[in-house]
Design a protein around this motif. Structure first.
Motif, PDB file in Angstrom:
ATOM      1  N   ILE A   5       3.650   2.032 -13.405  1.00 34.07           N
ATOM      2  CA  ILE A   5       4.671   3.160 -13.098  1.00 34.07           C
ATOM      3  C   ILE A   5       4.099   3.748 -12.665  1.00 34.07           C
ATOM      4  CG2 ILE A   5       4.882   5.353 -14.772  1.00 34.07           C
ATOM      5  CD1 ILE A   5       4.138   3.665 -17.439  1.00 34.07           C
ATOM      6  N   LEU A   6       5.698   4.244 -11.241  1.00 33.79           N
ATOM      7  CA  LEU A   6       4.826   4.731 -10.174  1.00 33.79           C
ATOM      8  C   LEU A   6       5.910   6.123 -10.740  1.00 33.79           C
ATOM      9  CD1 LEU A   6       7.023   2.719  -7.715  1.00 33.79           C
ATOM     10  CD2 LEU A   6       5.072   2.996  -7.884  1.00 33.79           C
ATOM     11  N   GLY A   7       3.756   7.065 -11.277  1.00 36.70           N
ATOM     12  CA  GLY A   7       4.463   8.571 -11.449  1.00 36.70           C
ATOM     13  C   GLY A   7       3.485   8.885 -12.231  1.00 36.70           C
ATOM     14  N   ALA A   8       2.685   9.964 -12.377  1.00 38.74           N
ATOM     15  CA  ALA A   8       1.636  10.110 -13.852  1.00 38.74           C
ATOM     16  C   ALA A   8       2.246  11.683 -14.570  1.00 38.74           C
ATOM     17  CB  ALA A   8       0.619   9.683 -12.588  1.00 38.74           C
ATOM     18  N   GLY A   9       3.584  11.360 -14.078  1.00 39.88           N
ATOM     19  CA  GLY A   9       3.728  12.740 -15.234  1.00 39.88           C
ATOM     20  C   GLY A   9       3.935  12.756 -16.438  1.00 39.88           C
ATOM     21  N   ARG A  10       5.141  13.993 -17.102  1.00 36.10           N
ATOM     22  CA  ARG A  10       5.414  13.142 -18.319  1.00 36.10           C
ATOM     23  C   ARG A  10       6.355  12.393 -18.800  1.00 36.10           C
ATOM     24  NH1 ARG A  10       9.169  19.117 -18.066  1.00 36.10           N
ATOM     25  NH2 ARG A  10       9.477  17.939 -16.397  1.00 36.10           N
ATOM     26  N   MET A  11       7.177  11.649 -18.062  1.00 36.28           N
ATOM     27  CA  MET A  11       8.116   9.987 -18.129  1.00 36.28           C
ATOM     28  C   MET A  11       7.035   9.539 -18.781  1.00 36.28           C
ATOM     29  SD  MET A  11      10.870  11.390 -19.009  1.00 36.28           S
ATOM     30  CE  MET A  11      11.682   8.996 -19.275  1.00 36.28           C
ATOM     31  N   ALA A  12       6.205   9.261 -17.480  1.00 37.65           N
ATOM     32  CA  ALA A  12       4.706   8.148 -17.470  1.00 37.65           C
ATOM     33  C   ALA A  12       3.995   7.915 -18.932  1.00 37.65           C
ATOM     34  CB  ALA A  12       4.152   8.363 -15.800  1.00 37.65           C
ATOM     35  N   ASP A  13       3.676   9.772 -19.288  1.00 40.66           N
ATOM     36  CA  ASP A  13       3.147   9.354 -20.222  1.00 40.66           C
ATOM     37  C   ASP A  13       3.832   9.956 -21.807  1.00 40.66           C
ATOM     38  OD1 ASP A  13       1.553  10.277 -22.343  1.00 40.66           O
ATOM     39  OD2 ASP A  13       1.842  12.161 -21.472  1.00 40.66           O
ATOM     40  N   GLY A  30      -0.280   8.142  -9.612  1.00 40.91           N
ATOM     41  CA  GLY A  30       0.130   8.909  -9.271  1.00 40.91           C
ATOM     42  C   GLY A  30      -0.152  10.088  -7.559  1.00 40.91           C
ATOM     43  N   ARG A  31       0.352  10.948  -7.040  1.00 39.05           N
ATOM     44  CA  ARG A  31      -0.018  11.448  -6.076  1.00 39.05           C
ATOM     45  C   ARG A  31      -1.875  12.238  -6.419  1.00 39.05           C
ATOM     46  NH1 ARG A  31       3.629  16.719  -4.128  1.00 39.05           N
ATOM     47  NH2 ARG A  31       3.269  17.502  -6.668  1.00 39.05           N
ATOM     48  N   ASP A  32      -2.143  12.678  -7.492  1.00 35.86           N
ATOM     49  CA  ASP A  32      -3.220  12.961  -8.021  1.00 35.86           C
ATOM     50  C   ASP A  32      -4.344  11.848  -8.518  1.00 35.86           C
ATOM     51  OD1 ASP A  32      -6.091  14.056  -8.685  1.00 35.86           O
ATOM     52  OD2 ASP A  32      -4.717  15.444  -9.876  1.00 35.86           O
ATOM     53  N   PRO A  33      -5.155  10.778  -7.775  1.00 35.56           N
ATOM     54  CA  PRO A  33      -6.102  10.196  -8.747  1.00 35.56           C
ATOM     55  C   PRO A  33      -6.794  10.503  -9.425  1.00 35.56           C
ATOM     56  CG  PRO A  33      -6.479   9.730  -5.931  1.00 35.56           C
ATOM     57  CD  PRO A  33      -5.867  10.982  -6.576  1.00 35.56           C
ATOM     58  N   TRP A  52      -0.263   4.031  -5.563  1.00 35.39           N
ATOM     59  CA  TRP A  52       1.387   3.540  -5.726  1.00 35.39           C
ATOM     60  C   TRP A  52       1.291   1.819  -5.470  1.00 35.39           C
ATOM     61  CZ3 TRP A  52       3.539   7.623  -7.574  1.00 35.39           C
ATOM     62  CH2 TRP A  52       3.320   8.653  -7.323  1.00 35.39           C
ATOM     63  N   GLU A  53       1.307   1.160  -4.366  1.00 31.19           N
ATOM     64  CA  GLU A  53       1.266  -0.037  -4.201  1.00 31.19           C
ATOM     65  C   GLU A  53       0.374  -0.944  -5.456  1.00 31.19           C
ATOM     66  OE1 GLU A  53       0.539  -0.990   0.086  1.00 31.19           O
ATOM     67  OE2 GLU A  53       0.842  -2.942  -0.329  1.00 31.19           O
ATOM     68  N   GLU A  54      -0.402  -0.926  -5.723  1.00 27.50           N
ATOM     69  CA  GLU A  54      -1.359  -1.472  -6.856  1.00 27.50           C
ATOM     70  C   GLU A  54       0.020  -1.267  -8.120  1.00 27.50           C
ATOM     71  OE1 GLU A  54      -5.875  -0.771  -5.753  1.00 27.50           O
ATOM     72  OE2 GLU A  54      -4.611  -0.002  -7.016  1.00 27.50           O
ATOM     73  N   ALA A  55       0.581  -0.325  -8.693  1.00 22.77           N
ATOM     74  CA  ALA A  55       1.353  -0.380  -9.660  1.00 22.77           C
ATOM     75  C   ALA A  55       2.813  -1.094  -9.482  1.00 22.77           C
ATOM     76  CB  ALA A  55       1.998   0.554  -9.926  1.00 22.77           C
ATOM     77  N   ALA A  56       2.796  -0.594  -7.708  1.00 27.08           N
ATOM     78  CA  ALA A  56       4.356  -1.441  -8.021  1.00 27.08           C
ATOM     79  C   ALA A  56       4.145  -3.210  -7.408  1.00 27.08           C
ATOM     80  CB  ALA A  56       4.772  -0.684  -6.369  1.00 27.08           C
ATOM     81  N   VAL A  57       3.182  -3.664  -6.894  1.00 22.37           N
ATOM     82  CA  VAL A  57       2.727  -4.699  -7.587  1.00 22.37           C
ATOM     83  C   VAL A  57       2.176  -5.035  -8.739  1.00 22.37           C
ATOM     84  CG1 VAL A  57       3.103  -4.778  -4.646  1.00 22.37           C
ATOM     85  CG2 VAL A  57       0.939  -4.946  -6.351  1.00 22.37           C
ATOM     86  N   PHE A  58       1.578  -4.541  -9.427  1.00 29.31           N
ATOM     87  CA  PHE A  58       1.263  -5.274 -11.079  1.00 29.31           C
ATOM     88  C   PHE A  58       2.509  -5.701 -11.818  1.00 29.31           C
ATOM     89  CE2 PHE A  58      -0.293  -4.050 -14.992  1.00 29.31           C
ATOM     90  CZ  PHE A  58      -1.628  -4.508 -15.441  1.00 29.31           C
ATOM     91  N   GLY A  59       3.405  -4.925 -11.583  1.00 28.20           N
ATOM     92  CA  GLY A  59       4.036  -5.009 -13.137  1.00 28.20           C
ATOM     93  C   GLY A  59       5.249  -6.338 -12.966  1.00 28.20           C
ATOM     94  N   GLU A  60       5.358  -6.798 -14.601  1.00 29.52           N
ATOM     95  CA  GLU A  60       6.868  -7.158 -14.709  1.00 29.52           C
ATOM     96  C   GLU A  60       8.219  -6.511 -14.257  1.00 29.52           C
ATOM     97  OE1 GLU A  60       4.091  -9.276 -17.629  1.00 29.52           O
ATOM     98  OE2 GLU A  60       5.452 -10.591 -17.497  1.00 29.52           O
ATOM     99  N   ASP A  92      14.705   2.898 -13.306  1.00 25.99           N
ATOM    100  CA  ASP A  92      15.117   3.582 -12.930  1.00 25.99           C
ATOM    101  C   ASP A  92      14.788   5.152 -13.672  1.00 25.99           C
ATOM    102  OD1 ASP A  92      15.934   6.054 -11.295  1.00 25.99           O
ATOM    103  OD2 ASP A  92      17.073   5.233 -10.589  1.00 25.99           O
ATOM    104  N   CYS A  93      13.921   6.382 -14.013  1.00 27.80           N
ATOM    105  CA  CYS A  93      14.784   7.235 -14.673  1.00 27.80           C
ATOM    106  C   CYS A  93      15.038   8.394 -14.245  1.00 27.80           C
ATOM    107  CB  CYS A  93      13.780   7.344 -16.046  1.00 27.80           C
ATOM    108  SG  CYS A  93      12.106   8.315 -15.228  1.00 27.80           S
ATOM    109  N   VAL A  94      15.278   8.247 -12.866  1.00 24.33           N
ATOM    110  CA  VAL A  94      15.510   9.408 -12.043  1.00 24.33           C
ATOM    111  C   VAL A  94      16.300  10.499 -12.163  1.00 24.33           C
ATOM    112  CG1 VAL A  94      14.488  10.380 -10.017  1.00 24.33           C
ATOM    113  CG2 VAL A  94      13.377   8.542 -10.447  1.00 24.33           C
TER     114      VAL A  94
END
Ligand SMILES: NC(=O)c1ccc[n+]([C@@H]2O[C@H](COP(=O)([O-])OP(=O)(O)OC[C@H]3O[C@@H](n4cnc5c(N)ncnc54)[C@H](OP(=O)(O)O)[C@@H]3O)[C@@H](O)[C@H]2O)c1
Length: 218
Positions: A5-13, A30-33, A52-60, A92-94
Motif C-alpha cells: 500500500i502506497l499511503g498510510a492514511g485513511r483509505m490505507a487504513d 507513507g511519507r512519515d515512517p 515507498w519502494e518496498e511497498a511498490a515491489v512487495f505486492g501481487e 488506484d483509488c485516487v
C-alpha cells in the motif's frame, strides 16, 4: 495474497483493515515512517511498514492511496521510473477532485488512472474511489442488506481478477466498469457525486432502478 500500500492514511487504513482480516500480507508505506509503522501495528501480525519502494515491489497487488497532488512524487519515490511497478497490478483509488468546485484536477488531459499507468507501466485498475472511507470501514459495506457494488475499470484480465477478489474480501460485489479508457468517467462520477452530497442531495436518489433505466418497464 501480498498487498503493498502506497499511503498510510485513511483509505490505507480502511481497506488494509479488511485485507489484513482476510489473511493477506501487507506492506504499508507513507511519507512519515512512524505513521506507517503505527498503521502496520494496527493492521496486525500480517502487516509491516516499509519504504515507498518496498511497498511498490512487495505486492501481487499495489494499492495507490495518496492525495492526487502527491501521486507523481510518490511514484517517483517508489522507483516507477526504474520500472519497479512495470507489469504489476496497481489498484488506484485516487480522486483528483478540486476541493470546493467538485471538478477534476485532470480536466482537459488524461485521467489520473491513465497518468498512473503511463508513469509506471503497471496494469492499473481504477477502484474504491466512489465511497467515503467510513463506508469502506463497514463490515461489510452494505445498505438495506444489499452489498455495496464496486465498479472496476481496467484492461488486464488478470489484474481485474486480482482486484475483484480484493473487493469480495470486503463483502462487496465487483462490477465491470469497462476498460481503463473509462476510468476518467469513474473519476468524474466521484467528483459529481461528492458535489451533490456536499450540497445536501442524496446522490443515490438521482438514478432510477435498473428496470427503469431504458424506459418504463413494459
Ligand atoms: N478518504 C476518503 O473517504 C476517500 C474515498 C475515496 C477515495 N479517496 C482517495 O484516496 C486517496 C487517499 O485518501 P486518504 O483519505 O487516505 O488520504 P490521507 O488520509 O490524507 O492519506 C494520504 C496519504 O498520502 C500521503 N501524502 C500526502 N501528501 C503527500 C506528499 N506530498 N508526499 C508524499 N505523501 C503524501 C499522506 O501522508 P501524511 O499522512 O503524512 O499526510 C498519507 O500517507 C486520495 O487520492 C483520495 O482522493 C479517499
Amino acid at each position: 495474497m501480498r498487498i503493498g500500500i502506497l499511503g498510510a492514511g485513511r483509505m490505507a487504513d480502511a481497506l488494509g483493515t479488511h485485507w489484513a482480516r482476510a489473511g493477506h500480507e501487507l506492506t504499508v508505506s507513507g511519507r512519515d515512517p512512524a505513521k506507517a509503522a503505527a498503521l502496520a501495528g494496527r493492521l496486525g501480525p500480517t502487516a509491516r511498514a516499509g519504504t515507498w519502494e518496498e511497498a511498490a515491489v512487495f505486492g501481487e497487488v499495489t494499492l495507490l492511496a495518496v492525495r492526487d497532488h502527491a501521486v507523481t512524487e510518490v511514484l517517483e519515490a517508489a522507483g516507477a521510473a526504474r520500472g519497479t511497478l512495470d507489469g504489476r497490478v496497481l489498484a488506484d483509488c485516487v480522486n483528483p477532485v478540486v476541493q470546493g468546485r467538485f471538478t477534476l484536477a485532470t480536466e482537459g488531459g488524461p485521467s489520473m488512472a491513465r497518468r498512473v499507468a503511463d508513469a509506471t507501466g503497471a496494469h492499473v485498475v481504477k477502484a474504491f474511489n466512489l465511497c467515503h472511507e467510513d463506508v469502506w470501514r463497514m463490515t461489510p459495506p452494505a445498505f438495506d442488506g444489499v452489498p455495496l457494488a464496486v465498479p472496476l475499470c481496467g484492461d488486464d484480465p488478470a489484474a481485474l481478477a486480482a482486484v475483484r477478489s480484493l473487493v469480495t474480501d470486503l463483502g462487496c460485489e465487483p462490477v465491470d466498469g469497462g476498460g481503463l479508457e473509462r476510468a476518467g468517467l469513474l473519476e468524474a462520477t466521484a467528483a459529481f457525486m461528492i458535489g451533490l452530497w456536499v450540497g445536501g442531495a442524496d446522490a443515490q436518489a438521482v438514478l432510477p432502478p435498473l428496470k427503469y433505466a431504458f424506459g418504463a418497464p413494459g
